[in-house]
Design a protein around this motif. Structure first.
Motif, mmCIF file in Angstrom:
data_model
loop_
_atom_site.group_PDB
_atom_site.id
_atom_site.type_symbol
_atom_site.label_atom_id
_atom_site.label_comp_id
_atom_site.label_asym_id
_atom_site.label_seq_id
_atom_site.Cartn_x
_atom_site.Cartn_y
_atom_site.Cartn_z
ATOM 1 N N ALA A 298 0.735 -1.203 0.078
ATOM 2 C CA ALA A 298 -0.255 0.162 -0.186
ATOM 3 C C ALA A 298 1.027 0.659 -0.046
ATOM 4 C CB ALA A 298 -1.057 0.137 0.838
ATOM 5 N N ARG A 299 0.695 2.140 -0.552
ATOM 6 C CA ARG A 299 1.288 3.308 -0.223
ATOM 7 C C ARG A 299 0.671 4.147 0.941
ATOM 8 N NH1 ARG A 299 -1.001 6.217 -4.426
ATOM 9 N NH2 ARG A 299 -2.158 4.831 -5.152
ATOM 10 N N ALA A 300 0.832 5.466 0.941
ATOM 11 C CA ALA A 300 0.363 5.949 2.308
ATOM 12 C C ALA A 300 0.765 7.560 2.585
ATOM 13 C CB ALA A 300 1.367 5.485 3.554
ATOM 14 N N THR A 301 -0.526 9.048 3.006
ATOM 15 C CA THR A 301 -0.091 10.025 2.710
ATOM 16 C C THR A 301 -0.106 10.087 4.140
ATOM 17 O OG1 THR A 301 -0.943 9.989 0.363
ATOM 18 C CG2 THR A 301 -0.481 11.918 1.581
ATOM 19 N N VAL A 302 1.176 11.093 4.365
ATOM 20 C CA VAL A 302 1.220 11.990 5.977
ATOM 21 C C VAL A 302 0.653 13.562 6.060
ATOM 22 C CG1 VAL A 302 2.448 11.992 7.770
ATOM 23 C CG2 VAL A 302 2.526 9.992 6.170
ATOM 24 N N ARG A 303 0.158 14.180 5.797
ATOM 25 C CA ARG A 303 -0.193 15.571 6.068
ATOM 26 C C ARG A 303 -0.677 16.232 7.785
ATOM 27 N NH1 ARG A 303 -3.799 12.884 2.143
ATOM 28 N NH2 ARG A 303 -3.357 14.066 0.170
ATOM 29 N N ILE A 304 0.109 17.052 8.039
ATOM 30 C CA ILE A 304 -0.299 17.848 9.237
ATOM 31 C C ILE A 304 -0.066 18.905 9.251
ATOM 32 C CG2 ILE A 304 1.981 17.799 11.014
ATOM 33 C CD1 ILE A 304 3.120 15.843 10.525
ATOM 34 N N HIS A 305 -0.768 20.157 9.562
ATOM 35 C CA HIS A 305 -1.591 21.264 9.108
ATOM 36 C C HIS A 305 -2.170 21.491 10.087
ATOM 37 C CE1 HIS A 305 -5.260 18.947 7.902
ATOM 38 N NE2 HIS A 305 -5.559 20.207 8.563
ATOM 39 N N HIS A 306 -2.116 22.525 10.223
ATOM 40 C CA HIS A 306 -3.279 23.479 11.330
ATOM 41 C C HIS A 306 -3.778 24.093 10.778
ATOM 42 C CE1 HIS A 306 -3.816 26.974 14.388
ATOM 43 N NE2 HIS A 306 -2.791 25.654 15.193
ATOM 44 N N GLY A 307 -5.328 24.318 11.625
ATOM 45 C CA GLY A 307 -6.365 24.893 11.301
ATOM 46 C C GLY A 307 -7.321 24.638 12.497
ATOM 47 N N ALA A 308 -8.504 25.293 12.990
ATOM 48 C CA ALA A 308 -9.024 25.481 13.356
ATOM 49 C C ALA A 308 -9.296 25.577 14.654
ATOM 50 C CB ALA A 308 -10.710 24.400 13.209
ATOM 51 N N GLY A 309 -7.675 26.282 15.186
ATOM 52 C CA GLY A 309 -7.697 25.877 17.111
ATOM 53 C C GLY A 309 -6.875 24.835 17.002
ATOM 54 N N ALA A 310 -6.840 24.008 15.960
ATOM 55 C CA ALA A 310 -6.413 22.327 16.412
ATOM 56 C C ALA A 310 -4.946 22.351 16.091
ATOM 57 C CB ALA A 310 -7.313 21.528 16.225
ATOM 58 N N LEU A 311 -4.259 21.191 15.494
ATOM 59 C CA LEU A 311 -3.317 20.274 15.008
ATOM 60 C C LEU A 311 -3.929 19.426 14.939
ATOM 61 C CD1 LEU A 311 0.037 20.918 15.855
ATOM 62 C CD2 LEU A 311 -0.474 18.513 15.229
ATOM 63 N N HIS A 312 -3.714 18.878 13.113
ATOM 64 C CA HIS A 312 -4.645 18.356 12.275
ATOM 65 C C HIS A 312 -3.239 17.030 11.879
ATOM 66 C CE1 HIS A 312 -8.753 19.611 12.939
ATOM 67 N NE2 HIS A 312 -8.108 20.217 12.683
ATOM 68 N N THR A 313 -2.667 15.921 12.479
ATOM 69 C CA THR A 313 -2.110 14.613 11.848
ATOM 70 C C THR A 313 -2.690 13.494 11.030
ATOM 71 O OG1 THR A 313 -0.392 15.378 13.552
ATOM 72 C CG2 THR A 313 -0.060 13.240 11.925
ATOM 73 N N ILE A 314 -2.601 13.815 9.761
ATOM 74 C CA ILE A 314 -3.601 12.441 9.578
ATOM 75 C C ILE A 314 -3.168 11.057 8.341
ATOM 76 C CG2 ILE A 314 -5.683 11.721 7.462
ATOM 77 C CD1 ILE A 314 -6.366 15.176 8.251
ATOM 78 N N VAL A 315 -3.157 10.516 8.856
ATOM 79 C CA VAL A 315 -2.159 9.350 7.769
ATOM 80 C C VAL A 315 -3.289 7.975 6.770
ATOM 81 C CG1 VAL A 315 -0.591 7.081 7.828
ATOM 82 C CG2 VAL A 315 -0.526 9.079 9.422
ATOM 83 N N THR A 316 -2.689 8.158 5.563
ATOM 84 C CA THR A 316 -3.630 7.361 5.453
ATOM 85 C C THR A 316 -3.590 6.199 4.203
ATOM 86 O OG1 THR A 316 -4.189 8.394 3.489
ATOM 87 C CG2 THR A 316 -5.567 9.137 4.996
ATOM 88 N N ASN A 317 -3.843 5.411 3.884
ATOM 89 C CA ASN A 317 -2.958 4.588 3.206
ATOM 90 C C ASN A 317 -4.256 4.004 2.466
ATOM 91 O OD1 ASN A 317 -3.611 2.053 5.696
ATOM 92 N ND2 ASN A 317 -2.940 1.239 4.454
ATOM 93 N N THR A 318 -3.441 3.241 0.528
ATOM 94 C CA THR A 318 -4.294 3.035 0.009
ATOM 95 C C THR A 318 -4.658 1.127 0.688
ATOM 96 O OG1 THR A 318 -2.322 2.352 -1.636
ATOM 97 C CG2 THR A 318 -3.693 4.224 -1.909
ATOM 98 N N ALA A 319 -5.294 0.581 -0.239
ATOM 99 C CA ALA A 319 -5.746 -1.537 0.125
ATOM 100 C C ALA A 319 -4.415 -1.491 -0.135
ATOM 101 C CB ALA A 319 -6.611 -1.459 -0.867
#
Length: 373
Positions: A298-319
């Motif tokens: 699988a391939r993975a994507t790591v997105r880290i950003h700041h928004g709406a007064g919070a820090l978001h870390t999102i890691v998604t991967n394909t099948a």
């Protein structure tokens, strides 16, 4: 009620008040000498804690010239509760008994009267009155010293218990260090050796890359294991320097060395609080490890950003593109991440995606940081 727990000024004030009341009852206001001695004795009680012997000497005249002896008894009790000199206490008690027994002025004493039965009874009563505060003061002093000894014994036992616990902990740490060195390190070393042999001997480029990744991770794991063994072997002795904690600056190296095809997108500054940086790093590390274990290919994507007064870390991967191998797991990774997030006031959500992949989302409160979107 325990008088020892009352404030000292309150107790001293109560004793002075009682001495003044005793003066009002037994001393004639027209007798200036007796009144002066009684007032001096009452006021001298304010010095009884700092100057107990001086206080007793100042209260002694009132026992000689008046029947107001409360101040003298209180001073003698205080001296007995603070002094260990028994000869001095016996002398003070005899002085008090003599002053209380002999009438004033002494010129009025008739020797024949001292042999009468009422006088002997009065003498015995006076000696008992003088001995009572001495015995009571010594009893209070012994009780206080006993309490101190019991406190010292309890403290010594607690210290001994702590030493025993530390010794047991040191033995367990030493045993764990031996197990890690003899078993885990040996097996990881074999993995690194086999991966190196596969990297050199294989003709398939993809296999060589996978073997190189395995070898790199094995070597890194061995370094961390050696440091952990040294920390465990310290066993509470000299302070062992801990491994530097990861930060956002180490994310790119983490993603590049993850052994999977992964992409990192982040616009966060490097001056975030260290606790938040460690939480983000450990979350990404755990997510990529799960992708490598449970979603091969699988391939993975790591997105880290700041928004709406919070820090978001999102890691998604394909099948996954091929079946996952059955690997041992204690299923503690996400639990640990969730606990870390809760300590920082954040949350973690995870679950499958519509295309058969997986998504992990860490949200941490960060109202004080500017919006970089």
């Amino acid at each position: 009620m325990n008088l020892g727990r009352l404030p000292a000024p309150l107790v001293d004030g109560a004793l002075v008040g009682a001495a003044l009341a005793d003066t009002w009852v037994y001393v004639d206001i027209g007798d200036r000498v007796a009144m002066a001695c009684a007032l001096l004795a009452a006021l001298a009680l304010t010095l009884r804690r700092r100057l107990p012997l001086t206080t007793f000497v100042l209260t002694l005249p009132t026992a000689l010239v008046t029947d107001a002896v409360f101040a003298t008894i209180a001073a003698l009790y205080t001296l007995s509760s603070l002094s260990r000199r028994r000869v001095l206490l016996a002398g003070c008690a005899l002085a008090f008994a003599a002053c209380d027994f002999l009438p004033w002025p002494w010129s009025s004493v008739r020797p024949a009267e001292l042999t009468r039965t009422p006088s002997l009874i009065q003498l015995i009563y006076t000696l008992a009155t003088a001995a009572a505060p001495v015995f009571l003061g010594q009893l209070v002093q012994a009780r206080r010293e006993l309490s101190l000894r019991l406190a010292e014994i309890s403290e010594a036992r607690e210290h001994e218990r702590l030493l025993t616990d530390q010794r047991v902990l040191a033995e367990e740490r030493a045993q764990l260090a031996r197990e890690m060195h003899d078993v885990v390190s040996h097996q990881v070393s074999l993995i690194a050796v086999q991966a190196g042999a596969l990297q050199v001997g294989s003709r398939d480029s993809e296999t060589r890359r996978a073997a190189a990744t395995i070898r790199q991770l094995s070597v890194q794991t061995l370094d961390e294991l050696r440091h952990m063994v040294s920390v465990l072997r310290a066993s509470g002795g000299r302070r062992t320097e801990l491994t530097p904690q990861p930060s956002l600056a180490d994310l790119r190296q983490l993603v590049a060395g993850s052994g999977i095809e992964a992409e990192l997108e982040t616009d966060l500054p490097d001056d975030l609080p260290p606790t938040m940086q460690r939480a983000v790093y450990r979350t990404v590390q755990e997510a990529l490890t799960n992708v490598r274990k449970h979603a091969p290919g699988a391939r993975a994507t790591v997105r880290i950003h700041h928004g709406a007064g919070a820090l978001h870390t999102i890691v998604t991967n394909t099948a996954p593109t091929r079946p996952a191998l059955a690997l041992p797991s204690a299923h503690h990774g996400l639990v640990g991440l969730r606990q870390r997030a809760e300590l920082l006031g954040g949350t973690i959500d995870s679950g499958p995606t519509a295309d058969g992949g997986y998504r992990l989302h860490l949200e941490l409160p960060a109202e004080d940081w500017p919006n970089h979107e």
